[in-house]
Design a protein around this motif. Structure first.
Motif, PDB file in Angstrom:
ATOM      1  N   LEU A 100      16.761  16.776   7.004  1.00 40.67           N
ATOM      2  CA  LEU A 100      16.985  16.892   5.565  1.00 40.67           C
ATOM      3  C   LEU A 100      18.028  15.893   5.099  1.00 40.67           C
ATOM      4  O   LEU A 100      17.870  15.249   4.046  1.00 40.67           O
ATOM      5  N   TRP A 101      19.102  15.712   5.860  1.00 39.17           N
ATOM      6  CA  TRP A 101      20.126  14.752   5.504  1.00 39.17           C
ATOM      7  C   TRP A 101      19.566  13.333   5.534  1.00 39.17           C
ATOM      8  O   TRP A 101      19.862  12.524   4.650  1.00 39.17           O
ATOM      9  N   PHE A 102      18.756  13.015   6.541  1.00 40.43           N
ATOM     10  CA  PHE A 102      18.150  11.688   6.581  1.00 40.43           C
ATOM     11  C   PHE A 102      17.230  11.476   5.385  1.00 40.43           C
ATOM     12  O   PHE A 102      17.202  10.393   4.791  1.00 40.43           O
ATOM     13  N   THR A 103      16.474  12.524   4.995  1.00 36.62           N
ATOM     14  CA  THR A 103      15.596  12.407   3.836  1.00 36.62           C
ATOM     15  C   THR A 103      16.396  12.167   2.564  1.00 36.62           C
ATOM     16  O   THR A 103      16.006  11.364   1.707  1.00 36.62           O
ATOM     17  N   VAL A 104      17.530  12.861   2.421  1.00 33.14           N
ATOM     18  CA  VAL A 104      18.399  12.650   1.260  1.00 33.14           C
ATOM     19  C   VAL A 104      18.936  11.219   1.260  1.00 33.14           C
ATOM     20  O   VAL A 104      18.939  10.546   0.212  1.00 33.14           O
ATOM     21  N   LYS A 105      19.365  10.743   2.410  1.00 35.36           N
ATOM     22  CA  LYS A 105      19.881   9.370   2.501  1.00 35.36           C
ATOM     23  C   LYS A 105      18.796   8.363   2.147  1.00 35.36           C
ATOM     24  O   LYS A 105      19.054   7.402   1.405  1.00 35.36           O
ATOM     25  N   TYR A 106      17.607   8.560   2.672  1.00 30.28           N
ATOM     26  CA  TYR A 106      16.483   7.672   2.354  1.00 30.28           C
ATOM     27  C   TYR A 106      16.176   7.700   0.859  1.00 30.28           C
ATOM     28  O   TYR A 106      15.944   6.653   0.235  1.00 30.28           O
ATOM     29  N   THR A 107      16.189   8.900   0.252  1.00 32.04           N
ATOM     30  CA  THR A 107      15.913   9.029  -1.176  1.00 32.04           C
ATOM     31  C   THR A 107      16.973   8.319  -2.007  1.00 32.04           C
ATOM     32  O   THR A 107      16.650   7.634  -2.997  1.00 32.04           O
ATOM     33  N   LEU A 108      18.236   8.456  -1.623  1.00 24.66           N
ATOM     34  CA  LEU A 108      19.324   7.808  -2.368  1.00 24.66           C
ATOM     35  C   LEU A 108      19.259   6.293  -2.268  1.00 24.66           C
ATOM     36  O   LEU A 108      19.750   5.588  -3.162  1.00 24.66           O
ATOM     37  N   VAL A 109      18.644   5.791  -1.223  1.00 22.32           N
ATOM     38  CA  VAL A 109      18.512   4.334  -1.068  1.00 22.32           C
ATOM     39  C   VAL A 109      17.288   3.816  -1.798  1.00 22.32           C
ATOM     40  O   VAL A 109      17.364   2.856  -2.576  1.00 22.32           O
ATOM     41  N   VAL A 110      16.141   4.453  -1.566  1.00 23.50           N
ATOM     42  CA  VAL A 110      14.891   3.881  -2.041  1.00 23.50           C
ATOM     43  C   VAL A 110      14.626   4.161  -3.522  1.00 23.50           C
ATOM     44  O   VAL A 110      14.046   3.325  -4.219  1.00 23.50           O
ATOM     45  N   THR A 111      15.060   5.318  -4.032  1.00 20.28           N
ATOM     46  CA  THR A 111      14.757   5.651  -5.424  1.00 20.28           C
ATOM     47  C   THR A 111      15.434   4.710  -6.415  1.00 20.28           C
ATOM     48  O   THR A 111      14.759   4.169  -7.309  1.00 20.28           O
ATOM     49  N   PRO A 112      16.758   4.461  -6.336  1.00 18.15           N
ATOM     50  CA  PRO A 112      17.341   3.491  -7.263  1.00 18.15           C
ATOM     51  C   PRO A 112      16.768   2.085  -7.087  1.00 18.15           C
ATOM     52  O   PRO A 112      16.592   1.360  -8.079  1.00 18.15           O
ATOM     53  N   ALA A 113      16.460   1.703  -5.845  1.00 20.36           N
ATOM     54  CA  ALA A 113      15.911   0.362  -5.618  1.00 20.36           C
ATOM     55  C   ALA A 113      14.553   0.214  -6.297  1.00 20.36           C
ATOM     56  O   ALA A 113      14.278  -0.795  -6.961  1.00 20.36           O
ATOM     57  N   ILE A 114      13.685   1.213  -6.135  1.00 18.05           N
ATOM     58  CA  ILE A 114      12.374   1.171  -6.788  1.00 18.05           C
ATOM     59  C   ILE A 114      12.531   1.160  -8.298  1.00 18.05           C
ATOM     60  O   ILE A 114      11.872   0.381  -9.007  1.00 18.05           O
ATOM     61  N   PHE A 115      13.427   1.998  -8.819  1.00 23.68           N
ATOM     62  CA  PHE A 115      13.570   2.125 -10.269  1.00 23.68           C
ATOM     63  C   PHE A 115      14.094   0.830 -10.883  1.00 23.68           C
ATOM     64  O   PHE A 115      13.566   0.358 -11.900  1.00 23.68           O
ATOM     65  N   ILE A 116      15.110   0.244 -10.291  1.00 23.06           N
ATOM     66  CA  ILE A 116      15.694  -0.992 -10.842  1.00 23.06           C
ATOM     67  C   ILE A 116      14.689  -2.131 -10.786  1.00 23.06           C
ATOM     68  O   ILE A 116      14.501  -2.880 -11.768  1.00 23.06           O
ATOM     69  N   LEU A 117      14.017  -2.289  -9.633  1.00 24.64           N
ATOM     70  CA  LEU A 117      13.037  -3.358  -9.504  1.00 24.64           C
ATOM     71  C   LEU A 117      11.853  -3.139 -10.434  1.00 24.64           C
ATOM     72  O   LEU A 117      11.366  -4.090 -11.069  1.00 24.64           O
ATOM     73  N   ALA A 118      11.389  -1.904 -10.562  1.00 27.57           N
ATOM     74  CA  ALA A 118      10.264  -1.618 -11.448  1.00 27.57           C
ATOM     75  C   ALA A 118      10.631  -1.860 -12.907  1.00 27.57           C
ATOM     76  O   ALA A 118       9.818  -2.378 -13.685  1.00 27.57           O
ATOM     77  N   PHE A 119      11.860  -1.519 -13.299  1.00 27.49           N
ATOM     78  CA  PHE A 119      12.294  -1.747 -14.675  1.00 27.49           C
ATOM     79  C   PHE A 119      12.363  -3.247 -14.973  1.00 27.49           C
ATOM     80  O   PHE A 119      11.955  -3.699 -16.050  1.00 27.49           O
ATOM     81  N   ALA A 120      12.851  -4.017 -14.003  1.00 24.46           N
ATOM     82  CA  ALA A 120      12.912  -5.470 -14.189  1.00 24.46           C
ATOM     83  C   ALA A 120      11.511  -6.063 -14.311  1.00 24.46           C
ATOM     84  O   ALA A 120      11.254  -6.922 -15.177  1.00 24.46           O
ATOM     85  N   LEU A 121      10.585  -5.623 -13.478  1.00 26.51           N
ATOM     86  CA  LEU A 121       9.218  -6.125 -13.551  1.00 26.51           C
ATOM     87  C   LEU A 121       8.546  -5.700 -14.854  1.00 26.51           C
ATOM     88  O   LEU A 121       7.794  -6.485 -15.452  1.00 26.51           O
TER      89      LEU A 121
END
Length: 295
Positions: free
Chosen positions: A72-93
C-alpha cells in the motif's frame, strides 16, 4: 386513483426500457460481484473446498500483514509520483493542441495514439526497450558515450520505478489530455477576447480564466488518474514481476498473489474491500477540495 395504482405513462416506460441494458450489465458485473466480494471477505474461502464463515478474522490478519502495508505504501508513493507528472504533462499538451492551427489534428492524434494500445502490450514493448542486451535505451546512451556498460533498468531498485513511470507517462498522458482539452474547449472564447482587450497576456489568461473555469474538469481528471494509479497491476506484473526484491509490488499485485498464488480468496476479498474504501475516501476528498464554491 392512488399513487400506487396509477399507470406508468408510456413515455416514461419507454425510458425504463432504454436504461434496462445498462442497468442489467451494471447489476451483473458490478453490484453482484461487489456484494459477493464483501461476503467473501467474511469467510475463509479457499480456491478449492467449502468456505467457512470467519467473521472479521481476515480484516484482523490484514492489520497485521506487513506485506500489505508495504504494498500500500509503494502504491501511494507511485501515485504521488505518476499522477502529478501525468497531469502537468497532459495540461501542457492540451494547451498546445487547444487552438485550431495547422496540423493540430495530427498532433492530437499522435499524443492520444498510445492510449489505444493495451497496457500489457505497452508493458511488453517497453520491457524490450529497457532490456540491457537488446534494448534501445542502453544502446543509445552507450553510443553517446554517456555510459560504459548497459544498464539493467528493471533489475535495479533505484531505476525500476522510474522506468515504469516513464512508460505510464507515454501510455496514459493522452487520455488525460483529451479530458482537459474538452474542458478547455467548453470555455467561451468571449472571455479570452475580453482579456485580450484588457491587455492580459497568455500566462495571465491561463491563470485567471483557464484554470478557474476548469475546476470540475481537473477534479474528473485527477480522480480518474488517482484511481488508475491505485489499481496499477499489469505494468508491474509484466515489467518487474514485483521485483527487484519485492520492491515494486502494488496493492493490487499483492491481492492477486494472496488470492491466486496462496489461494486465500477470502483474505484477498478483504483487501479488495479495504482498497475500495480507500479509493472512495480519496475521491470524496478530491471532489471536496476541487468543488467550485471552495475558496
Amino acid at each position: 386513483m392512488t399513487l400506487l395504482t396509477r399507470p406508468v405513462p408510456a413515455r416514461q416506460l419507454a425510458g425504463y426500457w432504454f436504461i434496462l441494458p445498462c442497468l442489467t450489465v451494471t447489476t451483473l458485473f458490478f453490484i453482484v460481484p461487489l456484494f459477493m466480494t464483501i461476503w467473501m471477505s467474511f469467510n475463509h474461502w479457499p480456491l478449492l473446498g467449502h468456505p467457512e464463515f470467519s467473521g472479521l478474522s481476515n480484516y484482523v490478519d490484514l492489520l497485521q500483514d506487513s506485506s500489505f502495508w508495504a504494498s500500500l505504501w509503494f502504491t501511494v508513493k507511485y501515485t504521488l509520483v505518476v499522477t502529478p507528472a501525468i497531469f502537468i504533462l497532459a495540461f501542457a499538451l492540451a494547451l498546445l493542441v487547444h487552438r485550431s492551427v495547422g496540423f493540430v489534428g495530427f498532433f492530437r492524434t499522435a499524443y492520444f495514439l498510445p492510449v489505444v494500445i493495451g497496457m500489457t502490450a505497452a508493458s511488453l514493448l517497453w520491457t524490450w526497450m529497457f532490456n540491457d542486451q537488446v534494448g534501445i535505451f542502453s544502446a543509445i546512451l552507450m553510443d553517446l558515450h554517456l555510459i560504459d556498460e548497459p544498464i539493467q533498468w528493471l533489475a535495479e531498485t533505484n531505476s525500476a520505478l522510474g522506468s515504469i513511470v516513464v512508460m505510464v507517462l507515454w501510455k496514459a498522458t493522452g487520455f488525460t489530455m483529451v479530458i482537459l482539452l474538452v474542458g478547455m474547449q467548453a470555455i467561451p472564447e468571449d472571455l479570452y477576447e475580453a482579456a485580450n482587450l484588457d491587455g492580459a497576456g497568455r500566462v495571465q489568461q491561463i491563470r485567471y480564466i483557464t484554470i478557474p473555469m476548469m475546476r470540475r474538469t481537473f477534479a474528473l481528471a485527477l480522480i480518474m488518474s488517482v484511481i488508475g494509479s491505485f489499481l496499477a497491476f499489469e505494468q508491474f506484473y509484466v515489467m518487474t514481476r514485483g521485483g527487484p526484491f519485492n520492491s515494486t509490488i502494488t496493492v493490487v499485485h499483492w491481492i492477486y498473489r494472496a488470492s491466486f498464488t496462496y489461494f486465500k480468496l477470502g483474505y484477498g476479498a478483504a483487501m479488495s474491500v479495504v482498497l475500495l474504501l480507500i479509493l472512495v475516501a480519496l475521491s470524496v476528498l478530491q471532489m471536496y477540495l476541487l468543488r467550485e464554491d471552495n475558496d
